[in-house]
Design a protein around this motif. Structure first.
Motif, PDB file in Angstrom:
ATOM      1  N   GLU A 297       0.809  -1.217   0.000  1.00  0.00           N
ATOM      2  CA  GLU A 297       0.000   0.000   0.000  1.00  0.00           C
ATOM      3  C   GLU A 297       0.841   1.264   0.000  1.00  0.00           C
ATOM      4  O   GLU A 297       0.426   2.302  -0.532  1.00  0.00           O
ATOM      5  N   VAL A 298       1.998   1.221   0.626  1.00  0.00           N
ATOM      6  CA  VAL A 298       2.895   2.392   0.708  1.00  0.00           C
ATOM      7  C   VAL A 298       4.157   2.039  -0.064  1.00  0.00           C
ATOM      8  O   VAL A 298       4.920   1.165   0.354  1.00  0.00           O
ATOM      9  N   THR A 299       4.381   2.706  -1.179  1.00  0.00           N
ATOM     10  CA  THR A 299       5.516   2.375  -2.032  1.00  0.00           C
ATOM     11  C   THR A 299       6.812   2.954  -1.463  1.00  0.00           C
ATOM     12  O   THR A 299       6.794   3.826  -0.573  1.00  0.00           O
ATOM     13  N   GLY A 300       7.923   2.489  -2.012  1.00  0.00           N
ATOM     14  CA  GLY A 300       9.215   3.039  -1.609  1.00  0.00           C
ATOM     15  C   GLY A 300       9.306   4.524  -1.877  1.00  0.00           C
ATOM     16  O   GLY A 300       9.872   5.288  -1.084  1.00  0.00           O
ATOM     17  N   SER A 301       8.744   4.975  -3.000  1.00  0.00           N
ATOM     18  CA  SER A 301       8.734   6.417  -3.319  1.00  0.00           C
ATOM     19  C   SER A 301       7.911   7.190  -2.306  1.00  0.00           C
ATOM     20  O   SER A 301       8.273   8.308  -1.913  1.00  0.00           O
ATOM     21  N   ASP A 302       6.785   6.602  -1.882  1.00  0.00           N
ATOM     22  CA  ASP A 302       5.971   7.245  -0.849  1.00  0.00           C
ATOM     23  C   ASP A 302       6.785   7.447   0.433  1.00  0.00           C
ATOM     24  O   ASP A 302       6.704   8.497   1.080  1.00  0.00           O
ATOM     25  N   VAL A 303       7.554   6.430   0.794  1.00  0.00           N
ATOM     26  CA  VAL A 303       8.362   6.519   2.013  1.00  0.00           C
ATOM     27  C   VAL A 303       9.369   7.650   1.899  1.00  0.00           C
ATOM     28  O   VAL A 303       9.556   8.440   2.834  1.00  0.00           O
ATOM     29  N   VAL A 304      10.020   7.762   0.735  1.00  0.00           N
ATOM     30  CA  VAL A 304      11.007   8.824   0.534  1.00  0.00           C
ATOM     31  C   VAL A 304      10.349  10.191   0.685  1.00  0.00           C
ATOM     32  O   VAL A 304      10.852  11.079   1.393  1.00  0.00           O
ATOM     33  N   ASP A 305       9.203  10.377   0.019  1.00  0.00           N
ATOM     34  CA  ASP A 305       8.512  11.669   0.091  1.00  0.00           C
ATOM     35  C   ASP A 305       8.052  11.971   1.512  1.00  0.00           C
ATOM     36  O   ASP A 305       8.214  13.090   2.010  1.00  0.00           O
ATOM     37  N   CYS A 306       7.465  10.976   2.146  1.00  0.00           N
ATOM     38  CA  CYS A 306       6.963  11.190   3.509  1.00  0.00           C
ATOM     39  C   CYS A 306       8.099  11.479   4.484  1.00  0.00           C
ATOM     40  O   CYS A 306       7.966  12.333   5.375  1.00  0.00           O
ATOM     41  N   LEU A 307       9.213  10.769   4.329  1.00  0.00           N
ATOM     42  CA  LEU A 307      10.350  11.004   5.223  1.00  0.00           C
ATOM     43  C   LEU A 307      10.835  12.444   5.089  1.00  0.00           C
ATOM     44  O   LEU A 307      11.109  13.122   6.093  1.00  0.00           O
TER      45      LEU A 307
END
Length: 831
Positions: A297-307
């Motif tokens: 549900e949460v992609t690696g790109s999402d993690v980068v942006d959210c971080l």
């Protein structure tokens, strides 16, 4: 006086002098300064204090616009207009209309708490600064405004003492401790930070990340709970740290409320990522964050942006680490986010991913530990220790996965070894071995690694107990069955060292020879060097200083610091430093005291350069202290003994703590302070005997016997020296037998029994024979001096002078040791 609506301060701003000066410098040079930071970090207080200092510079005043109460973002310009009492003819206020009305004013605007209305606040600031070139703005927010011309000042936590600084005499110089003390005294005037209380307060402040709001809330509780009671309840900090000032905004009345405020401002994906990142107990990299927080549900790109957004919003901190970045959550933010992770029902799933990530990292790190220099290896992997601990705690929990725990424990052994965390290593490894026995895994290689680690860690925590021998023996059996020559060498080294510290030097030599036989079949030259050091060490204790020196010199001739340090994991010490420990003794014995001192200092310098506590303790205990003691430089010996106390206590290395007490007692005896020195050395010798760590025990026993004689307890002294001689006979540890015979002769003279003179002379002659046979010129000088004094007292002055001069003249260095000075004085007297 310029007009202002700044509230008057009701208490002193504590621990913020440097931050305030930095903000004032920025606000003087730049028109927009945003104070960004986590909730409760003190942004508002700092902003207001800076504004008070700047008030005289603005003819039309400094004005605070409090945005926290706003629920409608569109009310930002209206709120600004209201503060200035503006009546705008156009009706509804807009950023531009407000800016236009203020275009001729020489003002500073303090926009407080912008984060929940960040976009309209940014538009308001941008309009004002473009329209009015005289205007300045200080904004406080949990994230930057991201508008043109903005300078962001990240408000740091208050300064807290580093872990392990409990003995710091001036803990109140840290802003966090001082703030706690002031607020606690406000609630309880008799509150004291004397003695142990100051260390407990420092620990509380550290666990609260130096966040002023948390510290103030905690200090208010200290009056009722006491410091110890407060510290014991910090695990439940969100319930504990409630009940702030009634006049504070609701989000500043409890620690939970201030974090709720930040959490509610996040997008749903940011909330998911934040709570998953809370599984990291220490720092983490971007790659690790993606590996743990991403899923279907949460992609690696999402993690980068959210971080990136979480860093901007002061919920995650970012620190440069070499060419990359490391991230972490403040402990309070992490505790809050873990609660959210549990509430979401995701804890076990994320904890498993985290543990597997740690395992992947350390399986690679284990291989690297054999090839990379230690300082580089530790720079990468040392910061991961807290994550390893958290992963293991989960893996061995009732809901965890013991097979992951066993594998991770084995892979992380080099980390504990490099960090000298021997007690922790032993506990973790013993738990993993218990899990193996219970059927968690059937990996023989894992068991081999764990058995070797138990042997190594037991050596420095409990000494050569039977379990130590059993662990190394099991590691050797497994290594042989697996055909693993690397671990065969490690196990042989461990068994050899076990025999050495147990005083079994013939067996030690045999094991060293087996080590060398295997090392000779391998292509790695470093293994042969380690073999030479082992051979040289065992031969030194057996009394063959010539052969010992040959092996040690060959080892040091091929020494390279990089090779020494990459093998700390397998052989526990910086190898060159350990070799110089032995070499310094050989040099002193052979009559080269100046070279011995230089070599002992080089041993310590090398150990300190390795930044490895075991190596430092070894160099202090076996080179720096004894050589300074032997040459008679008691102030230096005392200094090195104090260093040994500090290092061994800091790293919980019990054996070296005992050695430090041995040296302290021996130094007092040599100073003539036998009343203080005898019980200290005697108790330390008893402790060594109980641990079985009797390396150099006979040498200490000789000093103890001398002290007993000086104290008039001659019969006890003779008993002690007989024990030392018997031990030397049993173990073939003949390195100091010449000195023991000499001390016995001196005690016989003090005893004054019939024929005492003849018996003493016989022992002095034996001491000389042993010293000459071993090429131990320093022992020979002591024996000759004792015999010459005896002959002098028998009116045999010419014989005494001839004997002593023949030995004295063999010393070629111009380095005056205490023994040489004593011999010189006696020669002058005999002349």
């Amino acid at each position: 006086q310029a007009p202002t609506n700044l509230p008057e301060p009701v208490s002193e701003l504590i621990g913020r002098d440097s931050e305030l000066n930095e903000i004032l410098d920025l606000s003087t040079s730049h028109r927009l300064v945003t104070l960004a930071g986590a909730g409760g970090i003190g942004k508002t207080r700092l902003g207001f204090e800076a504004a008070r200092h700047l008030l005289p510079r603005f003819a039309d005043g400094v004005w605070v616009v409090e945005l926290a109460p706003l629920s409608d973002p569109e009310l930002v310009p209206v709120t600004v207009a209201t503060v200035f009492g503006l009546e705008l003819s156009s009706g509804a206020a807009s950023p531009q209309s407000v800016a236009t009305a203020l275009r001729s004013k020489q003002i500073m605007l303090v926009l407080d708490n912008c984060e929940h209305v960040i976009d309209p606040a940014a538009r308001m600031v941008e309009a004002l600064l473009r329209t009015n070139p005289e205007a300045r703005v200080i904004a406080t927010s949990r994230e930057p405004l991201r508008t043109e011309g903005e300078w962001v000042y990240s408000v740091p936590p208050l300064a807290v003492p580093a872990e392990g600084s409990a003995n710091d005499e001036n803990l109140l110089r840290y802003g966090a401790v001082r703030l706690f003390a002031e607020r606690a005294r406000a609630a309880a005037p008799h509150f004291s930070t004397d003695g142990r209380a100051a260390a407990a307060v420092a620990d509380i402040c550290r666990h609260l990340d130096g966040i002023p709001l948390a510290i103030e809330l905690a200090a208010a509780r200290a009056a009722a709970l006491g410091v110890d009671g407060l510290a014991a309840r910090l695990h439940n900090r969100f319930r504990l740290l409630a009940g702030g000032q009634r006049t504070a905004t609701p989000r500043h009345q409890t620690l939970r409320a201030t974090l709720d405020w930040s959490y509610e401002l996040l997008t749903e994906t940011e909330r998911v990522v934040l709570r998953r990142l809370a599984i990291f107990a220490g720092g983490f990299t971007l790659r690790s964050a993606r590996g743990v927080a991403a899923d279907d549900e949460v992609t690696g790109s999402d993690v980068v942006d959210c971080l990136a957004n979480l860093v901007a919003k002061s919920l995650v901190t970012a620190d440069a680490a070499g060419a990359g970045m490391r991230y972490r959550l403040l402990e309070t933010t992490r505790a809050y986010s873990v609660e959210k992770l549990v509430e979401a029902g995701e804890f076990d799933t994320v904890a498993r991913r985290h543990a597997r990530r740690c395992l992947d990292l350390f399986e690679g790190a284990e291989a690297e530990s054999e090839t990379r220099p230690t300082d580089e290896w530790l720079a990468d992997h040392g910061p991961r220790i807290d994550n390893v601990r958290a992963a293991l705690d989960w893996a061995f929990s009732p809901v965890g996965d013991a097979s992951i725990g066993v594998a991770l424990t084995a892979a992380a052994i080099p980390l504990w070894m490099h960090l000298s965390l021997m007690e922790e290593c032993r506990g973790r490894v013993e738990r993993a071995l218990a899990a193996l026995a219970a059927g968690a895994s059937s990996d023989a290689r894992c068991e081999m690694q764990l058995s070797a680690a138990v042997g190594a860690s037991l050596m420095y925590t409990r000494g050569p107990v039977p379990e130590t021998d059993a662990a190394w023996t099991r590691a050797l059996e497994l290594a042989e069955s697996l055909g693993d020559a690397t671990f065969q060498l490690s196990a042989l080294w461990g068994l050899s060292f076990y025999r050495s510290i147990s005083g079994e030097h013939r067996t030690e030599l045999a094991l060293a020879q087996r080590f060398c036989s295997i090392a000779a079949t391998r292509t790695d030259p470093a293994d042969l060097r380690v073999g030479d050091r082992m051979m040289g060490t065992s031969l030194h204790y057996l009394g063959d200083q010539v052969a010992a020196r040959r092996h040690i010199e060959r080892m040091l001739a091929l020494s390279t610091p990089v090779l020494d340090r990459v093998r700390l994991y397998r052989f526990q010490f910086d190898q060159s430093s350990a070799a110089r420990c032995v070499f310094s003794h050989i040099l002193w014995l052979q009559g080269f005291p100046e070279q011995a001192v230089t070599t002992s200092r080089a041993s310590l310098d090398g150990a300190r350069a390795s930044d490895h506590a075991l190596s430092v303790c070894n160099a202090l205990a076996q080179a720096a202290c004894p050589i300074a003691f032997c040459v008679g430089d008691l102030p230096a010996a005392e200094h090195f003994a104090a260093m040994l106390v500090e290092h061994s206590e800091r790293h919980a290395l019990e054996v070296w703590q005992i050695w430090s007490r041995c040296w302290q007692g021996a130094i007092l005896i040599r100073r003539g302070e036998v009343v203080a020195g005898l019980p200290l050395l005697g108790d330390a010798l008893d402790a060594l005997r109980r641990t079985g760590y009797v390396l150099r025990y006979t040498g200490f026993l000789g000093v103890f016997a001398e002290g007993l004689g000086a104290a008039g307890q001659v019969a006890q002294g003779l008993m002690a020296i007989e024990e030392a001689l018997a031990r030397s006979e049993r173990s073939d540890g003949r390195w100091c037998v010449a000195e023991l015979l000499r001390v016995k002769g001196e005690l016989l003279l003090l005893d004054g029994a019939p024929n005492a003179g003849a018996a003493a002379e016989d022992h002095f002659r034996q001491a000389l024979e042993w010293a000459r046979r071993q090429g131990a010129l320093s022992w020979e000088l002591r024996g000759a001096t004792s015999l010459a004094r005896s002959w002098r007292d028998q009116a045999r002055g010419d014989e005494a002078r001839a004997l002593l001069a023949s030995v004295y003249d063999k010393f070629t260095e111009g380095f005056a040791t205490a023994d040489l000075r004593a011999a010189r004085e006696l020669l002058d007297e005999l002349s």
